[in-house]
Structure formats: C-alpha cells, structure tokens
Design a protein around this motif. Structure first.
Motif, short mmCIF file in Angstrom:
data_model
loop_
_atom_site.label_atom_id
_atom_site.label_comp_id
_atom_site.label_asym_id
_atom_site.label_seq_id
_atom_site.Cartn_x
_atom_site.Cartn_y
_atom_site.Cartn_z
N THR A 24 21.95 4.65 -25.97
CA THR A 24 22.76 4.78 -27.41
C THR A 24 24.36 4.55 -26.94
N SER A 25 25.03 4.21 -28.17
CA SER A 25 26.58 4.10 -27.76
C SER A 25 27.24 5.37 -27.27
N TYR A 26 26.49 6.57 -27.86
CA TYR A 26 27.07 7.71 -27.38
C TYR A 26 26.95 7.81 -25.74
N ALA A 27 25.95 7.50 -25.23
CA ALA A 27 25.65 7.56 -23.83
C ALA A 27 26.66 6.55 -23.30
N ALA A 28 26.76 5.37 -23.58
CA ALA A 28 27.48 4.30 -23.05
C ALA A 28 29.22 4.79 -22.93
N ASP A 33 32.88 2.98 -18.06
CA ASP A 33 32.81 1.47 -17.69
C ASP A 33 31.48 1.31 -16.60
N VAL A 34 30.23 0.70 -17.18
CA VAL A 34 29.12 0.41 -16.28
C VAL A 34 29.44 -0.62 -15.47
N VAL A 86 26.42 -3.28 -21.29
CA VAL A 86 25.74 -1.84 -21.83
C VAL A 86 27.04 -1.18 -22.41
N ASN A 87 28.16 -1.42 -22.48
CA ASN A 87 29.29 -0.65 -23.10
C ASN A 87 29.78 -1.75 -24.17
N GLU A 88 29.62 -2.97 -24.19
CA GLU A 88 30.12 -3.62 -25.31
C GLU A 88 29.09 -3.70 -26.36
N SER A 92 22.43 -3.37 -28.99
CA SER A 92 21.78 -4.64 -29.27
C SER A 92 21.57 -5.54 -27.90
N GLU A 93 22.75 -6.28 -27.48
CA GLU A 93 22.68 -7.17 -26.26
C GLU A 93 22.29 -6.40 -25.02
N GLY A 94 22.68 -4.90 -24.92
CA GLY A 94 22.74 -4.20 -23.80
C GLY A 94 21.21 -3.51 -23.46
#
Length: 123
Positions: A24-28, A33-34, A86-88, A92-94
């Motif tokens: 999720t965006s929360y996790a990211a 920065d991954v 994954v961050n961006e 979706s694309e991550g």
C-alpha cells in the motif's frame, strides 16, 4: 474488481481467479525510497502469510507476505530496473506479482478499503 488489504499493508486486487499483489501507499511511505525489490519466481507456490518478496529501502529491508494462497503466474520484472516505481505508484504500476488463487475464500478474512483506512488511522 475487488481490492482487499492486510494488516501488513499488502493489497490484493482480484479479477476472476487472478490476484495482483503489491504494498500500500502507507507501506511505501513508511519505507522511504525503495532501492531494490526481490520478486518471487514464476511458478512458486505460497500459502497465505508466507514470505513472498523483499523490498529494500534506504531505511530498511522488509518482507512482503502473500495475502492469499496460490501460484505465481507473473512477476513485475520492471521493478528490477525501476524499484522506485513502488514509491511512485504503489497501488498500480508498483505491483509485485500475480497469483492464481488456490483458495478464494481467504479473501473474506482481508479488509476492504474502509476497514483498511480505519486500521491505518489508528496507527
């Protein structure tokens, strides 16, 4: 399309018997920065809760757990060259992998969007 969430901050989007899995965006956001993603192999089998992938950031390395049981039918190899995806675009694309569901009823134990938002609000 059904989207469900785990308490470990994975999401799973289901179409038919195929589940797409990501964080999720929360996790990211928590990871920062991954810089590297270790994806599962196509053909690998996982039970719900198994370590499925690893995501490394400038802060830490974290396991990604299989939110459902099944066999990996596709891995998002684009993440090998562009882990920052994954961050961006974590929702979706991550995405990390596509899994052919072996036990669709496991989805019933996962949170829907409203429940996940409430869960995160308490963190």
């Amino acid at each position: 399309m059904t989207v469900k969430y785990t308490e470990d901050h994975e999401w799973v989007s289901v179409e038919g018997d195929t589940a797409t899995v990501g964080i999720t965006s929360y996790a990211a956001e928590q990871l920062g920065d991954v810089v590297f993603v270790e994806l599962p192999d196509v053909g690998a089998s996982f039970e719900k809760g198994d370590d499925m992938a690893v995501v490394e950031s400038v802060k830490a390395a974290s396991d990604v757990y299989a939110p459902v049981s099944g066999d990996v039918i596709e891995a998002n190899t684009k993440l090998s060259d562009a882990p920052e995806t994954v961050n961006e675009a974590p929702d979706s694309e991550g995405w990390f992998a596509k899994i052919k569901l072996s036990n669709p009823s496991e989805l019933d134990s996962l949170m829907d969007d409203a429940a996940y938002k409430a869960f995160c609000a308490d963190l």
